[in-house]
Design a protein around this motif. Structure first.
Motif, PDB file in Angstrom:
ATOM      1  N   UNK A 132      17.092  46.002  39.975  1.00  0.00           N
ATOM      2  CA  UNK A 132      18.367  46.641  39.626  1.00  0.00           C
ATOM      3  C   UNK A 132      19.392  45.595  39.166  1.00  0.00           C
ATOM      4  N   UNK A 133      20.161  45.968  38.176  1.00  0.00           N
ATOM      5  CA  UNK A 133      21.245  45.169  37.569  1.00  0.00           C
ATOM      6  C   UNK A 133      20.749  43.979  36.745  1.00  0.00           C
ATOM      7  N   UNK A 134      19.436  43.732  36.732  1.00  0.00           N
ATOM      8  CA  UNK A 134      18.962  42.549  35.998  1.00  0.00           C
ATOM      9  C   UNK A 134      19.048  42.768  34.491  1.00  0.00           C
ATOM     10  N   UNK A 135      19.613  41.794  33.788  1.00  0.00           N
ATOM     11  CA  UNK A 135      19.717  41.873  32.334  1.00  0.00           C
ATOM     12  C   UNK A 135      19.350  40.520  31.730  1.00  0.00           C
ATOM     13  N   UNK A 136      18.360  40.522  30.819  1.00  0.00           N
ATOM     14  CA  UNK A 136      17.982  39.270  30.166  1.00  0.00           C
ATOM     15  C   UNK A 136      18.989  38.942  29.080  1.00  0.00           C
ATOM     16  N   UNK A 137      19.472  39.990  28.426  1.00  0.00           N
ATOM     17  CA  UNK A 137      20.337  39.781  27.266  1.00  0.00           C
ATOM     18  C   UNK A 137      21.625  39.036  27.618  1.00  0.00           C
ATOM     19  N   UNK A 138      21.960  39.031  28.903  1.00  0.00           N
ATOM     20  CA  UNK A 138      23.189  38.360  29.347  1.00  0.00           C
ATOM     21  C   UNK A 138      23.169  36.877  28.957  1.00  0.00           C
ATOM     22  N   UNK A 139      24.231  36.442  28.322  1.00  0.00           N
ATOM     23  CA  UNK A 139      24.333  35.030  27.970  1.00  0.00           C
ATOM     24  C   UNK A 139      23.614  34.683  26.677  1.00  0.00           C
ATOM     25  N   UNK A 140      22.883  35.658  26.109  1.00  0.00           N
ATOM     26  CA  UNK A 140      22.216  35.405  24.839  1.00  0.00           C
ATOM     27  C   UNK A 140      23.248  35.608  23.727  1.00  0.00           C
ATOM     28  N   UNK A 141      23.751  34.514  23.187  1.00  0.00           N
ATOM     29  CA  UNK A 141      24.848  34.622  22.226  1.00  0.00           C
ATOM     30  C   UNK A 141      24.387  35.232  20.902  1.00  0.00           C
ATOM     31  N   UNK A 142      23.067  35.090  20.608  1.00  0.00           N
ATOM     32  CA  UNK A 142      22.556  35.613  19.343  1.00  0.00           C
ATOM     33  C   UNK A 142      22.603  37.141  19.340  1.00  0.00           C
ATOM     34  N   UNK A 143      22.402  37.703  20.541  1.00  0.00           N
ATOM     35  CA  UNK A 143      22.384  39.162  20.585  1.00  0.00           C
ATOM     36  C   UNK A 143      22.893  39.685  21.919  1.00  0.00           C
ATOM     37  N   UNK A 144      24.101  40.249  21.904  1.00  0.00           N
ATOM     38  CA  UNK A 144      24.667  40.770  23.146  1.00  0.00           C
ATOM     39  C   UNK A 144      24.673  42.296  23.088  1.00  0.00           C
ATOM     40  N   UNK A 145      23.652  42.923  23.657  1.00  0.00           N
ATOM     41  CA  UNK A 145      23.610  44.383  23.688  1.00  0.00           C
ATOM     42  C   UNK A 145      24.278  44.864  24.962  1.00  0.00           C
ATOM     43  N   UNK A 146      24.915  46.031  24.879  1.00  0.00           N
ATOM     44  CA  UNK A 146      25.578  46.550  26.075  1.00  0.00           C
ATOM     45  C   UNK A 146      24.553  47.177  27.011  1.00  0.00           C
ATOM     46  N   UNK A 147      24.855  47.177  28.278  1.00  0.00           N
ATOM     47  CA  UNK A 147      23.920  47.801  29.238  1.00  0.00           C
ATOM     48  C   UNK A 147      24.380  47.591  30.662  1.00  0.00           C
ATOM     49  N   UNK A 148      23.739  48.322  31.565  1.00  0.00           N
ATOM     50  CA  UNK A 148      24.107  48.234  32.976  1.00  0.00           C
ATOM     51  C   UNK A 148      23.034  47.529  33.798  1.00  0.00           C
ATOM     52  N   UNK A 149      21.852  47.356  33.215  1.00  0.00           N
ATOM     53  CA  UNK A 149      20.744  46.742  33.958  1.00  0.00           C
ATOM     54  C   UNK A 149      20.096  47.727  34.927  1.00  0.00           C
ATOM     55  N   UNK A 150      20.324  49.022  34.701  1.00  0.00           N
ATOM     56  CA  UNK A 150      19.769  50.030  35.615  1.00  0.00           C
ATOM     57  C   UNK A 150      18.617  50.823  34.995  1.00  0.00           C
ATOM     58  N   UNK A 151      18.562  50.855  33.643  1.00  0.00           N
ATOM     59  CA  UNK A 151      17.598  51.708  32.940  1.00  0.00           C
ATOM     60  C   UNK A 151      16.166  51.558  33.433  1.00  0.00           C
ATOM     61  N   UNK A 152      15.660  50.327  33.432  1.00  0.00           N
ATOM     62  CA  UNK A 152      14.252  50.122  33.809  1.00  0.00           C
ATOM     63  C   UNK A 152      14.010  50.352  35.296  1.00  0.00           C
ATOM     64  N   UNK A 153      15.062  50.122  36.117  1.00  0.00           N
ATOM     65  CA  UNK A 153      14.917  50.408  37.560  1.00  0.00           C
ATOM     66  C   UNK A 153      14.708  51.910  37.743  1.00  0.00           C
ATOM     67  N   UNK A 154      15.482  52.703  36.995  1.00  0.00           N
ATOM     68  CA  UNK A 154      15.346  54.166  37.082  1.00  0.00           C
ATOM     69  C   UNK A 154      13.948  54.586  36.613  1.00  0.00           C
ATOM     70  N   UNK A 155      13.513  54.014  35.473  1.00  0.00           N
ATOM     71  CA  UNK A 155      12.180  54.359  34.943  1.00  0.00           C
ATOM     72  C   UNK A 155      11.111  54.053  35.993  1.00  0.00           C
ATOM     73  N   UNK A 156      11.197  52.872  36.587  1.00  0.00           N
ATOM     74  CA  UNK A 156      10.197  52.448  37.573  1.00  0.00           C
ATOM     75  C   UNK A 156      10.183  53.410  38.778  1.00  0.00           C
ATOM     76  N   UNK A 157      11.391  53.806  39.227  1.00  0.00           N
ATOM     77  CA  UNK A 157      11.483  54.740  40.356  1.00  0.00           C
ATOM     78  C   UNK A 157      10.825  56.070  40.025  1.00  0.00           C
ATOM     79  N   UNK A 158      11.086  56.565  38.812  1.00  0.00           N
ATOM     80  CA  UNK A 158      10.513  57.859  38.399  1.00  0.00           C
ATOM     81  C   UNK A 158       8.984  57.749  38.339  1.00  0.00           C
ATOM     82  N   UNK A 159       8.504  56.653  37.738  1.00  0.00           N
ATOM     83  CA  UNK A 159       7.057  56.456  37.614  1.00  0.00           C
ATOM     84  C   UNK A 159       6.409  56.389  39.002  1.00  0.00           C
ATOM     85  N   UNK A 160       7.060  55.671  39.922  1.00  0.00           N
ATOM     86  CA  UNK A 160       6.525  55.558  41.295  1.00  0.00           C
ATOM     87  C   UNK A 160       6.434  56.926  41.964  1.00  0.00           C
TER      88      UNK A 160
END
Ligand code: ADP
Length: 341
Positions: free
Chosen positions: A287-315
Motif C-alpha cells: 500500500x502507498x508504494x509508488x515507483x514513479x515518485x521522484x522520476x523527473x522524466x515522468x511524474x504520473x499522478x496516483x495514490x499508490x493504492x491501485x495495485x494493493x486493491x487489485x491484489x486484495x480482490x484477487x486474493x
C-alpha cells in the motif's frame, strides 16, 4: 570497657567468618607470639597449608590463614573474572539489541510518516486538479460566454469526465479502507470472463481513442466460466487498464488478452510504457508504494493504492496476479481466477 580479643574472635567474628566461608574454605586464627590456634574452620595441620595469611587488622597480635578446600585462589579468581566477562557481554548484547530495536522502530515511524505525507499530498493534488477544472468550466458556461454549441458540449464533457475522475478517486480510497478493515463483501456469481473484458473495453473505447492509444483485444475462443464478483473483478481490470494508460506517456499501445491456463481463466493487459525495474516488482503491491515518485522524466499522478486493491480482490477469489515488466520497455499484468469445474 575493655574488649577481650579471644572472646570477640571466637564468639562474634567466628560466626561471621563461618557464614562467609560456607564450607568452601579452611580458616584458622593464630596468636602471633605463641603460634597457638584459637579459632578454626575445616581440617588443617599447620600454617603451611594456607594459601594466604595476614595479620588481623583489628587485633594485630593475631594472624588469619585461609585456603580453599577444592580449588586454589587463582582458579577462583579466574572463575570470577570469567563470570564477570560473561555478564558484561550479556549486558552489552542487551544494549546493542535494544539500540537496534529503537533504531528500527524510529526508522519505521519516519518511513510511515513520509508515506502518509506523500499520500496526503498525492490525494490532495489529484482532487484539486479536477475540482479546479470543473469550477472553471462551469463558471464559463454559467456566464454564457460560449456561443458555439460544439464548444459547450466539449465543456460539458470535460465537467462530466473530471467529476467521474473525482468519484473514481473517492471510490478507490473507500474501497481500499473497506478492504483493509475486511468490510468489503463480495457477491459471487457465475459468468464468462470474456464478457467482463468485452464490456469494459467497449466503455473505454472513447477514452482510449481520445488519448491516442492503439489497442487490441484478443478474447479466448471459448467462454471462460468463473465463479466471481463481477463488480470487484471489473474494479481490478479497470485499475490495471488505468495504470497502463497512465504509465504509457510516449508509446501508446495496449494489448488485452483472455485465456485459460492450468485450471485458471485469465485476463492480461500489456503496455509499452515506462516499465518497472525488477527490484520493484514485489513492492508495487504494497500500500502507498509508488515507483514513479521522484522520476523527473515522468511524474504520473496516483495514490499508490491501485495495485494493493487489485491484489486484495484477487486474493479474495483464490486467484493469482503476475507481473512481467522491464524498465523502459513496458509491462504485462495478468490476473488468474480459478475456472468452474
Ligand atoms: P498508483 O498508480 O496510484 O501510483 P498503483 O498501486 O496502481 O498506484 O501502482 C503502484 C506503482 O506501480 C505505480 O506508482 C507505478 O510506479 C507502478 N506501476 C503500476 N502499473 C504500472 C504500469 N503499467 N507501468 C509502469 N509502472 C506501473
Amino acid at each position: 570497657m575493655e574488649i577481650d580479643p579471644r572472646r570477640f574472635i571466637t564468639e562474634l567474628l567466628g560466626q561471621k567468618i563461618q557464614a562467609t566461608a560456607e564450607n568452601r574454605m579452611n580458616i584458622g586464627i593464630f596468636e602471633n607470639t605463641t603460634n597457638r590456634n584459637i579459632y578454626r574452620i575445616g581440617n588443617f595441620e599447620n600454617h603451611s597449608e594456607f594459601q594466604a595469611e595476614k595479620q588481623l587488622w583489628l587485633f594485630p597480635q593475631f594472624n588469619i590463614g585461609i585456603s580453599l578446600r577444592d580449588q586454589d585462589l587463582a582458579s577462583l579468581s579466574k572463575q570470577k573474572n570469567r563470570a564477570m566477562l560473561y555478564f558484561i557481554l550479556v549486558v552489552d548484547l542487551f544494549f546493542i539489541a535494544s539500540a537496534f530495536l529503537v533504531f528500527r522502530t524510529i526508522r519505521k515511524e519516519v518511513r510511515l510518516a513520509q508515506i502518509k505525507s506523500d499520500f496526503i499530498s498525492n490525494v490532495s493534488h489529484e482532487i484539486r486538479t479536477p475540482l479546479a477544472l470543473i469550477s472553471m468550466y462551469a463558471e464559463t458556461l454559467e456566464m454564457n460566454r460560449l456561443k458555439s454549441e460544439d464548444k459547450k458540449k466539449e465543456y460539458y464533457r470535460v465537467i462530466f469526465g473530471e467529476s467521474k475522475r473525482l468519484s473514481d478517486i473517492v471510490n478507490r480510497i473507500l474501497n481500499f479502507s473497506k478492504l483493509e478493515s475486511g468490510k468489503r463483501t463480495f457477491n459471487f456469481s457465475n459468468f464468462d470472463l470474456n464478457e467482463l473484458v468485452e464490456k469494459i473495453m467497449l466503455s473505454y473505447e472513447y477514452h482510449l481513442n481520445i488519448k491516442g492509444f492503439a489497442y487490441q483485444v484478443e478474447l479466448f475462443q471459448q467462454s471462460i466460466l468463473i465463479h466471481a464478483d463481477f463488480e470487484a473483478l471489473s474494479d481490478a481490470f479497470i485499475n490495471l487498464l488505468d495504470n497502463s494508460i497512465k504509465y504509457s506517456p510516449v508509446l501508446k499501445s495496449i494489448n488485452v488478452r483472455t485465456g485459460i491456463e492450468g485450471g485458471f481463466g485469465f485476463f492480461e493487459i500489456a503496455d509499452k510504457g515506462i516499465g518497472i525495474a525488477r527490484e520493484h516488482h514485489k513492492l508495487i503491491f504494497d500500500k502507498f508504494f509508488r515507483v514513479a515518485k521522484g522520476n523527473t522524466a515522468y511524474m504520473a499522478k496516483g495514490t499508490g493504492l491501485g495495485l494493493t486493491i487489485v491484489k486484495n480482490i484477487v486474493d479474495a477469489h483464490q486467484g493469482k496476479i503476475e507481473v512481467s515488466s522491464k524498465l523502459n520497455e513496458g509491462s504485462v499484468f495478468r490476473v488468474l481466477i480459478p475456472i468452474n469445474k
